[in-house]
Design a protein around this motif. Structure first.
Motif, PDB file in Angstrom:
ATOM      1  N   GLN A  10     -93.118  13.727  68.423  1.00  0.00           N
ATOM      2  CA  GLN A  10     -94.091  14.701  68.888  1.00  0.00           C
ATOM      3  C   GLN A  10     -95.382  14.617  68.068  1.00  0.00           C
ATOM      4  OE1 GLN A  10     -90.935  15.401  67.977  1.00  0.00           O
ATOM      5  NE2 GLN A  10     -89.936  16.142  69.826  1.00  0.00           N
ATOM      6  N   THR A  11     -95.238  14.499  66.753  1.00  0.00           N
ATOM      7  CA  THR A  11     -96.413  14.375  65.889  1.00  0.00           C
ATOM      8  C   THR A  11     -97.147  13.078  66.184  1.00  0.00           C
ATOM      9  OG1 THR A  11     -95.352  15.693  64.169  1.00  0.00           O
ATOM     10  CG2 THR A  11     -97.193  14.303  63.485  1.00  0.00           C
ATOM     11  N   ALA A  12     -96.409  11.998  66.379  1.00  0.00           N
ATOM     12  CA  ALA A  12     -97.022  10.710  66.710  1.00  0.00           C
ATOM     13  C   ALA A  12     -97.791  10.806  68.022  1.00  0.00           C
ATOM     14  CB  ALA A  12     -95.961   9.622  66.782  1.00  0.00           C
ATOM     15  N   ALA A  13     -97.244  11.522  69.005  1.00  0.00           N
ATOM     16  CA  ALA A  13     -97.925  11.675  70.295  1.00  0.00           C
ATOM     17  C   ALA A  13     -99.248  12.424  70.120  1.00  0.00           C
ATOM     18  CB  ALA A  13     -97.022  12.404  71.286  1.00  0.00           C
ATOM     19  N   LEU A  18    -105.197  12.210  69.858  1.00  0.00           N
ATOM     20  CA  LEU A  18    -106.445  12.456  69.151  1.00  0.00           C
ATOM     21  C   LEU A  18    -107.157  11.154  68.796  1.00  0.00           C
ATOM     22  CD1 LEU A  18    -105.210  15.360  66.899  1.00  0.00           C
ATOM     23  CD2 LEU A  18    -107.067  15.513  68.563  1.00  0.00           C
ATOM     24  N   ALA A  19    -106.400  10.095  68.544  1.00  0.00           N
ATOM     25  CA  ALA A  19    -106.982   8.806  68.162  1.00  0.00           C
ATOM     26  C   ALA A  19    -107.662   8.100  69.333  1.00  0.00           C
ATOM     27  CB  ALA A  19    -105.913   7.898  67.556  1.00  0.00           C
ATOM     28  N   PRO A  44     -97.659  24.308  65.327  1.00  0.00           N
ATOM     29  CA  PRO A  44     -97.164  23.966  63.980  1.00  0.00           C
ATOM     30  C   PRO A  44     -97.502  22.525  63.582  1.00  0.00           C
ATOM     31  CG  PRO A  44     -95.500  25.199  65.157  1.00  0.00           C
ATOM     32  CD  PRO A  44     -96.595  24.882  66.154  1.00  0.00           C
ATOM     33  N   ILE A  45     -97.490  21.610  64.547  1.00  0.00           N
ATOM     34  CA  ILE A  45     -97.866  20.221  64.260  1.00  0.00           C
ATOM     35  C   ILE A  45     -99.333  20.158  63.861  1.00  0.00           C
ATOM     36  CG2 ILE A  45     -98.261  17.947  65.323  1.00  0.00           C
ATOM     37  CD1 ILE A  45     -95.674  18.446  66.951  1.00  0.00           C
ATOM     38  N   ALA A  82    -103.912   7.083  59.651  1.00  0.00           N
ATOM     39  CA  ALA A  82    -102.507   7.406  59.921  1.00  0.00           C
ATOM     40  C   ALA A  82    -102.138   7.063  61.361  1.00  0.00           C
ATOM     41  CB  ALA A  82    -102.235   8.875  59.638  1.00  0.00           C
ATOM     42  N   ALA A  83    -103.036   7.350  62.304  1.00  0.00           N
ATOM     43  CA  ALA A  83    -102.766   7.033  63.707  1.00  0.00           C
ATOM     44  C   ALA A  83    -102.700   5.528  63.915  1.00  0.00           C
ATOM     45  CB  ALA A  83    -103.836   7.650  64.599  1.00  0.00           C
TER      46      ALA A  83
END
Length: 104
Positions: A10-13, A18-19, A44-45, A82-83
């Motif tokens: 989910q965080t990666a998505a 955003l990237a 929260p993410i 990070a992305a």
């Protein structure tokens, strides 16, 4: 020593969304729609990414009349890095059927 963990799917998505255009400010609702996350998972993410310095948050400066201002989000330089470091999306694995389907 800080532990480095792989981000959740989910965080990666969220990072990938955003990237796509890291200079553009995005609304949380819009991000949630794009990545398929509800507010209880998305915000929260976003807060965690912001706390880690990967995301910057700002209030909308000129909301339409009668609507309260909303938070806007975009990646920082560290967030772009990070992305970019995320593993590429893997193709979905489809099970192959080796036996004939049972008769009803």
């Amino acid at each position: 020593m800080q532990r480095v963990r792989r981000p959740s799917p989910q965080t990666a998505a969220v990072l990938r969304a955003l990237a796509a255009d890291p200079t553009q400010w995005r609304y949380g609702y819009e991000l949630g729609q794009e990545v398929g996350l509800k507010a209880g998972s998305l915000y929260p993410i976003l807060i965690r990414l912001s706390d880690r310095g990967l995301l910057e948050a700002s209030w909308e400066t000129d909301p339409p009349h009668g609507r309260p201002p909303r938070h806007l989000y975009r990646l920082t330089g560290a967030g772009v890095t990070a992305a970019a470091d995320l593993e590429p999306l893997a193709a979905p694995v489809r099970p192959t059927r080796t036996e004939p389907r049972a008769a009803w």
